[in-house]
Structure formats: structure tokens, C-alpha cells
Design a protein around this motif. Structure first.
Motif, short mmCIF file in Angstrom:
data_model
loop_
_atom_site.label_atom_id
_atom_site.label_comp_id
_atom_site.label_asym_id
_atom_site.label_seq_id
_atom_site.Cartn_x
_atom_site.Cartn_y
_atom_site.Cartn_z
N SER A 1 -21.47 -20.34 -10.21
CA SER A 1 -21.93 -19.01 -10.63
C SER A 1 -21.70 -17.98 -9.53
O SER A 1 -21.26 -16.86 -9.79
N CYS A 2 -22.03 -18.34 -8.31
CA CYS A 2 -21.83 -17.43 -7.18
C CYS A 2 -20.35 -17.13 -7.00
O CYS A 2 -19.97 -15.97 -6.79
N ALA A 3 -19.51 -18.15 -7.09
CA ALA A 3 -18.07 -17.94 -6.96
C ALA A 3 -17.55 -17.00 -8.04
O ALA A 3 -16.78 -16.07 -7.75
N ARG A 4 -17.98 -17.20 -9.28
CA ARG A 4 -17.55 -16.31 -10.37
C ARG A 4 -17.95 -14.87 -10.08
O ARG A 4 -17.19 -13.93 -10.33
N SER A 5 -19.16 -14.68 -9.56
CA SER A 5 -19.63 -13.34 -9.24
C SER A 5 -18.75 -12.67 -8.18
O SER A 5 -18.35 -11.51 -8.33
N LEU A 6 -18.46 -13.41 -7.10
CA LEU A 6 -17.64 -12.84 -6.04
C LEU A 6 -16.21 -12.55 -6.52
O LEU A 6 -15.63 -11.52 -6.18
N ILE A 7 -15.68 -13.46 -7.32
CA ILE A 7 -14.34 -13.25 -7.88
C ILE A 7 -14.34 -12.03 -8.79
O ILE A 7 -13.42 -11.22 -8.77
N GLY A 8 -15.41 -11.87 -9.58
CA GLY A 8 -15.54 -10.70 -10.43
C GLY A 8 -15.62 -9.40 -9.65
O GLY A 8 -15.28 -8.33 -10.17
N GLN A 9 -16.04 -9.49 -8.39
CA GLN A 9 -16.10 -8.32 -7.51
C GLN A 9 -14.80 -8.12 -6.73
O GLN A 9 -14.72 -7.25 -5.88
N GLY A 10 -13.82 -8.96 -7.01
CA GLY A 10 -12.50 -8.78 -6.40
C GLY A 10 -12.11 -9.77 -5.32
O GLY A 10 -11.02 -9.66 -4.75
N ALA A 11 -12.96 -10.73 -5.01
CA ALA A 11 -12.61 -11.71 -3.96
C ALA A 11 -11.44 -12.57 -4.41
O ALA A 11 -11.43 -13.08 -5.53
N ARG A 12 -10.46 -12.73 -3.53
CA ARG A 12 -9.31 -13.58 -3.81
C ARG A 12 -9.19 -14.70 -2.79
O ARG A 12 -8.37 -15.60 -2.92
N GLU A 13 -10.03 -14.65 -1.76
CA GLU A 13 -10.17 -15.73 -0.80
C GLU A 13 -11.68 -15.94 -0.64
O GLU A 13 -12.41 -14.99 -0.36
N VAL A 14 -12.13 -17.16 -0.86
CA VAL A 14 -13.56 -17.45 -0.80
C VAL A 14 -13.80 -18.55 0.23
O VAL A 14 -13.24 -19.64 0.12
#
Length: 121
Positions: free
Chosen positions: A50-63
Motif C-alpha cells: 500500500s505504501c509503495a502504491r502511494s509513493l508511486i502514485g505521487q511520482g516515485a520511480r525509484e523506491v
């Protein structure tokens, strides 16, 4: 864009989360351009996907995932790699990096020793 997930075990006690969230706030202060979140293995939310989806939704392409475990126990050694592989499969256009368990980093070992003997800033 960089995303950072501070990943910890989790607890039913809401005060347990405070130091985890403090680490996330410090990361955000030091890297204001990054997207930062907390995730928990169990007993707390959000979970890692869930956290990863949220960050990706905010534009993260490297996590980058920072496991806040003191050592490489079963969760860090067995459970986390499975979760990271699932994330890579679910988000093939995103680069996921799992950092070593925080407690195994030499800088943290030195800091804890400094705290113990009264040398910490």
C-alpha cells in the motif's frame, strides 16, 4: 523521483510508531524532493504494498526500502525479500532497492556506542 519507505515490524500500540515516523520526517527534511512513507509488516498500517502504491502514485520511480530492524532476523532475511520481489513484479517500471537492516549499518553501531559512552552529539 525518489521514494523512501521506512519499513518496520508494527505494533498494536500506537506510540510504538512514533520513532518510525520520526525517521520518516527526518528523511523528508533532509530530502524534501523525495516522497517518504512508513510501512509495517504486521499489526499496523499501511503495509508495504500500500505504501509503495502511494509513493508511486505521487511520482516515485525509484523506491528505497529502509528496514528498521536491528538485525537480519527472519523478517528481514526471508519475509522482506519476498515482498520486494512481489513489488518488482507488480511495478516493473519502478526500481526497488532494499537497504540492509538499519541495525547492521556500521554508522548506527558507532552512534549507539557513542550514545552509550556519552559522546553522541
Amino acid at each position: 523521483m525518489l521514494g523512501v519507505i521506512v519499513f518496520a515490524h508494527g505494533s498494536r500500540d500506537p506510540q510504538w510508531r512514533l520513532p518510525v515516523e520520526a525517521v520518516a520526517r527526518e528523511i523528508q527534511t533532509q530530502a524534501p524532493e523525495a516522497r517518504v512513507g512508513c510501512a509495517y509488516l504486521e499489526l499496523s498500517e499501511p503495509d508495504l504494498p500500500s505504501c509503495a502504491r502511494s509513493l508511486i502514485g505521487q511520482g516515485a520511480r525509484e523506491v528505497r526500502v529502509l528496514p528498521l530492524f536491528f538485525g537480519m532476523g527472519k523478517h528481514a532475511r526471508e519475509d522482506l525479500p519476498v515482498l520486494i520481489q512481489q513489488l518488482r513484479e507488480q511495478h516493473p517500471d519502478v526500481r526497488f532497492e532494499c537497504l540492509p537492516a538499519a541495525g547492521e549499518h556500521p554508522a548506527l553501531t558507532r552512534l549507539l556506542a557513542d550514545i552509550a559512552i556519552g559522546k553522541a552529539p
